[in-house]
Write a protein that holds these residues in place. Sequence first.
Motif, PDB file in Angstrom:
ATOM      1  N   ASN A   1      -8.244   6.943  -6.142  1.00  0.00           N
ATOM      2  CA  ASN A   1      -8.014   8.264  -5.546  1.00  0.00           C
ATOM      3  C   ASN A   1      -7.077   9.154  -6.362  1.00  0.00           C
TER       4      ASN A   1
ATOM      5  N   SER B   1      -7.692  -0.492  -0.698  1.00  0.00           N
ATOM      6  CA  SER B   1      -8.655  -1.410  -0.061  1.00  0.00           C
ATOM      7  C   SER B   1     -10.014  -1.463  -0.756  1.00  0.00           C
ATOM      8  N   GLU B   2     -10.395  -0.381  -1.446  1.00  0.00           N
ATOM      9  CA  GLU B   2     -11.743  -0.264  -2.037  1.00  0.00           C
ATOM     10  C   GLU B   2     -12.832  -0.443  -0.981  1.00  0.00           C
ATOM     11  N   LEU B   3     -12.545   0.025   0.201  1.00  0.00           N
ATOM     12  CA  LEU B   3     -13.526  -0.097   1.294  1.00  0.00           C
ATOM     13  C   LEU B   3     -14.466   1.110   1.370  1.00  0.00           C
ATOM     14  N   SER B   4     -14.200   2.149   0.575  1.00  0.00           N
ATOM     15  CA  SER B   4     -14.924   3.414   0.780  1.00  0.00           C
ATOM     16  C   SER B   4     -16.458   3.299   0.746  1.00  0.00           C
TER      17      SER B   4
ATOM     18  N   GLU C   1      -4.966   7.127   6.179  1.00  0.00           N
ATOM     19  CA  GLU C   1      -6.011   7.486   5.207  1.00  0.00           C
ATOM     20  C   GLU C   1      -7.390   7.399   5.852  1.00  0.00           C
TER      21      GLU C   1
ATOM     22  N   TYR D   1       0.812  -1.220   0.000  1.00  0.00           N
ATOM     23  CA  TYR D   1       0.000   0.000   0.000  1.00  0.00           C
ATOM     24  C   TYR D   1       0.849   1.275   0.000  1.00  0.00           C
TER      25      TYR D   1
ATOM     26  N   ASP E   1     -19.974  10.614  -0.476  1.00  0.00           N
ATOM     27  CA  ASP E   1     -20.031  10.882   0.953  1.00  0.00           C
ATOM     28  C   ASP E   1     -19.868  12.393   1.114  1.00  0.00           C
TER      29      ASP E   1
ATOM     30  N   ASP F   1     -19.507   5.467  -3.444  1.00  0.00           N
ATOM     31  CA  ASP F   1     -19.061   5.874  -2.105  1.00  0.00           C
ATOM     32  C   ASP F   1     -19.343   7.349  -1.833  1.00  0.00           C
TER      33      ASP F   1
ATOM     34  N   ASN G   1     -16.362  13.878  -0.079  1.00  0.00           N
ATOM     35  CA  ASN G   1     -16.470  14.488  -1.408  1.00  0.00           C
ATOM     36  C   ASN G   1     -16.193  15.982  -1.312  1.00  0.00           C
TER      37      ASN G   1
ATOM     38  N   ARG H   1      -8.978  10.404  -9.207  1.00  0.00           N
ATOM     39  CA  ARG H   1      -9.964  11.417  -8.778  1.00  0.00           C
ATOM     40  C   ARG H   1      -9.289  12.778  -8.702  1.00  0.00           C
TER      41      ARG H   1
HETATM   42  P1  FAD Z   1      -7.922   3.437   0.627  1.00  0.00           P
HETATM   43  O1  FAD Z   1      -6.733   4.105   0.042  1.00  0.00           O
HETATM   44  O2  FAD Z   1      -7.887   1.986   0.784  1.00  0.00           O
HETATM   45  O3  FAD Z   1      -8.187   4.151   2.034  1.00  0.00           O
HETATM   46  C1  FAD Z   1      -8.966   3.553   3.079  1.00  0.00           C
HETATM   47  C2  FAD Z   1     -10.126   4.431   3.459  1.00  0.00           C
HETATM   48  O4  FAD Z   1      -9.665   5.687   3.932  1.00  0.00           O
HETATM   49  C3  FAD Z   1     -11.058   4.751   2.304  1.00  0.00           C
HETATM   50  O5  FAD Z   1     -11.986   3.731   2.088  1.00  0.00           O
HETATM   51  C4  FAD Z   1     -11.697   6.061   2.763  1.00  0.00           C
HETATM   52  O6  FAD Z   1     -12.779   5.841   3.637  1.00  0.00           O
HETATM   53  C5  FAD Z   1     -10.576   6.718   3.525  1.00  0.00           C
HETATM   54  N1  FAD Z   1      -9.871   7.671   2.658  1.00  0.00           N
HETATM   55  C6  FAD Z   1      -8.821   7.422   1.845  1.00  0.00           C
HETATM   56  N2  FAD Z   1      -8.423   8.555   1.225  1.00  0.00           N
HETATM   57  C7  FAD Z   1      -9.250   9.527   1.642  1.00  0.00           C
HETATM   58  C8  FAD Z   1      -9.368  10.912   1.361  1.00  0.00           C
HETATM   59  N3  FAD Z   1      -8.522  11.542   0.525  1.00  0.00           N
HETATM   60  N4  FAD Z   1     -10.356  11.625   1.951  1.00  0.00           N
HETATM   61  C9  FAD Z   1     -11.203  11.029   2.817  1.00  0.00           C
HETATM   62  N5  FAD Z   1     -11.147   9.718   3.123  1.00  0.00           N
HETATM   63  C10 FAD Z   1     -10.189   8.979   2.545  1.00  0.00           C
HETATM   64  N6  FAD Z   1     -14.023   9.359  -0.656  1.00  0.00           N
HETATM   65  C11 FAD Z   1     -15.221   8.898  -0.295  1.00  0.00           C
HETATM   66  O7  FAD Z   1     -15.316   7.970   0.511  1.00  0.00           O
HETATM   67  N7  FAD Z   1     -16.366   9.455  -0.804  1.00  0.00           N
HETATM   68  C12 FAD Z   1     -16.337  10.483  -1.697  1.00  0.00           C
HETATM   69  O8  FAD Z   1     -17.389  10.975  -2.106  1.00  0.00           O
HETATM   70  C13 FAD Z   1     -15.068  10.955  -2.114  1.00  0.00           C
HETATM   71  N8  FAD Z   1     -14.976  11.945  -3.044  1.00  0.00           N
HETATM   72  C14 FAD Z   1     -13.737  12.383  -3.432  1.00  0.00           C
HETATM   73  C15 FAD Z   1     -13.659  13.404  -4.384  1.00  0.00           C
HETATM   74  C16 FAD Z   1     -12.423  13.874  -4.811  1.00  0.00           C
HETATM   75  C17 FAD Z   1     -12.340  14.981  -5.822  1.00  0.00           C
HETATM   76  C18 FAD Z   1     -11.237  13.305  -4.288  1.00  0.00           C
HETATM   77  C19 FAD Z   1      -9.904  13.793  -4.737  1.00  0.00           C
HETATM   78  C20 FAD Z   1     -11.312  12.304  -3.331  1.00  0.00           C
HETATM   79  C21 FAD Z   1     -12.549  11.826  -2.894  1.00  0.00           C
HETATM   80  N9  FAD Z   1     -12.661  10.796  -1.935  1.00  0.00           N
HETATM   81  C22 FAD Z   1     -13.895  10.359  -1.550  1.00  0.00           C
HETATM   82  C23 FAD Z   1     -11.462  10.291  -1.226  1.00  0.00           C
HETATM   83  C24 FAD Z   1     -10.777   9.059  -1.834  1.00  0.00           C
HETATM   84  O9  FAD Z   1     -10.609   9.221  -3.202  1.00  0.00           O
HETATM   85  C25 FAD Z   1     -11.549   7.769  -1.581  1.00  0.00           C
HETATM   86  O10 FAD Z   1     -11.904   7.655  -0.233  1.00  0.00           O
HETATM   87  C26 FAD Z   1     -10.669   6.552  -1.951  1.00  0.00           C
HETATM   88  O11 FAD Z   1     -10.307   6.613  -3.303  1.00  0.00           O
HETATM   89  C27 FAD Z   1     -11.431   5.293  -1.678  1.00  0.00           C
HETATM   90  O12 FAD Z   1     -10.694   4.188  -2.106  1.00  0.00           O
HETATM   91  P2  FAD Z   1     -10.203   3.089  -1.085  1.00  0.00           P
HETATM   92  O13 FAD Z   1     -11.335   2.676  -0.232  1.00  0.00           O
HETATM   93  O14 FAD Z   1      -9.511   2.048  -1.877  1.00  0.00           O
HETATM   94  O15 FAD Z   1      -9.171   3.917  -0.229  1.00  0.00           O
END
Ligand code: FAD
Length: 488
Positions: free
Chosen positions: A348, A238-241, A280, A225, A381, A379, A385, A351
């Motif tokens: 991410n 993780s794709e847990l969002s 994160e 990671y 949120d 996701d 977001n 994004r």
């Molecule tokens: P991992 O990298 O595995 O991280 C674990 C968890 O940590 C995530 O599931 C999430 O809950 C949290 N996390 C990780 N990065 C962030 C971050 N930058 N901000 C807040 N929490 C984070 N995330 C959302 O859950 N909902 C949204 O609507 C959302 N909108 C976004 C819009 C933009 C423009 C950007 C740049 C980011 C946004 N994110 C959002 C944050 C992030 O992109 C996602 O949480 C992340 O890509 C989810 O993938 P993951 O679960 O594999 O993350």
Amino acid sequence: MTSPCLVWFRLDLRLRDNPALSAALARGGPVIPCFVDDGEEQGKWREGGASRWWLHHSLLALNSSLNEKGSMLVLRRGAAEEELIQLVRETGAGAVYWNRRYEPAIIARDSRVKERLRAEGLEAKSFNAALLNEPQAIRNKQGGPFQVFTPYWRHCSALPIEPPVTLPAGPFPAPDRWPSGAALEALRLLPEKSWADAFGDRWTPGEAGAAARLARFLKEPVGRYAEQRDEPAAGAVSELSPHLHFGETSPRLIWAAAQRLSKGTGVFPSSRGLQKFLTEVGWREFAYHLLYHFPNTTHEPLREEFRRFPWADDPDGRLFNVWKRGRTGYPIVDAGMRELWTTGWMHNRVRMVAASFLVKHLRLAWQQGAAWFWDTLVDADLASNTLGWQWTAGCGADAAPYFRVFAPVLQGEKFDPEGRYVRRWIPELARLPDVWLHKPWEAPPEVLAQAGVVLGKDYPQPIVDHAKARAEALRAHETLRSTGAPGR
Ligand code: FAD
């Protein structure tokens, strides 16, 4: 005999580590789980199409889990306050328990509900199921909210973390008679068009799906990671969002699982990957902190000078449409927008690049982009977001400075060097050699011909020139300074 207790499910669609549910069971009387589909509760932030798809499947999964406990989920439609009162009357409930949410409109509504229930002589209690630290409990040294992540997280990391709440074994005590409820189909959560059909190939909404995804992530990808989390094709995140958003798992469960993984090493967290991952999860907490303390940031920039930002004109929505449809001519941006449309999710790093392209290269207001993400992300949120968009636009707390403009070609070359991500989402470019994949307009004609690509036909020419767009964005930003905005 103890009266029944309603457990009002919202964004906590799980049985494990569910404090409202466990407290209701501990109370002793019959437990009546319910969910109210209240279209108006979030004002303009009603769940988008992709979220509603997820919600449908998550409610189905929750009902199955409840069935295994000899219980069921009572579904209702309408204003939550009225539906709850109605349910109390139908069941003779003496208590209503729920887990807290933090969106501004929901906080206001929940306070009203609590007051009304108490005025009717009922026990109304709320709990924390979604966060390690609730925003109202965290203050900086001056007694105000944090606006920078690092000190926020340092502060939080020194606080004790509650273990997950235990779920009593055995069936849940059921009422003599179940109240009436709507059929899930009557909520009409699934989109009418076939848009979301492929979501099911990628996602398994529900508590079991969340647990499986967490277990899979902690088994192997977590080790990569820290190094690979920015590479969209690496499968290292993780794709847990969406599971976290809908409360199918919780930060406490994640923490406990991470702790188990660290066991034996004597160090917590035991690896750089695990540490980064938990940080994160901390960003998610920070997002809720900001949303709670700065509720207007869902629609207004936190940094006031950005209210005067000269966004570009796009009267017929042409630029916005090109971005939404993944037809900007910049492969990494387009791949992201197509991933979003097809799967309801986007990596991410992409994004950040795609959002930056909208607000800087096209100079369209971040609120427009946030609204599109809101509708299409599984996701979606309000806290994360809002933070993500304000961070990208440079107008939020601890944001990337506006003048740091992501160069889409360089971002693509750095984070998708072999083009695996772009080739997956833009098959029409698949046969281009790596060296031209992120900038097809620079490829020699014979290379394009060999790859079977006619630019402007199979794949668009770039909608804007990067260098020119960057210069215009910086000029637009300069106007904020020259109009006497308070600098930082
Ligand atoms: P991992 O990298 O595995 O991280 C674990 C968890 O940590 C995530 O599931 C999430 O809950 C949290 N996390 C990780 N990065 C962030 C971050 N930058 N901000 C807040 N929490 C984070 N995330 C959302 O859950 N909902 C949204 O609507 C959302 N909108 C976004 C819009 C933009 C423009 C950007 C740049 C980011 C946004 N994110 C959002 C944050 C992030 O992109 C996602 O949480 C992340 O890509 C989810 O993938 P993951 O679960 O594999 O993350």
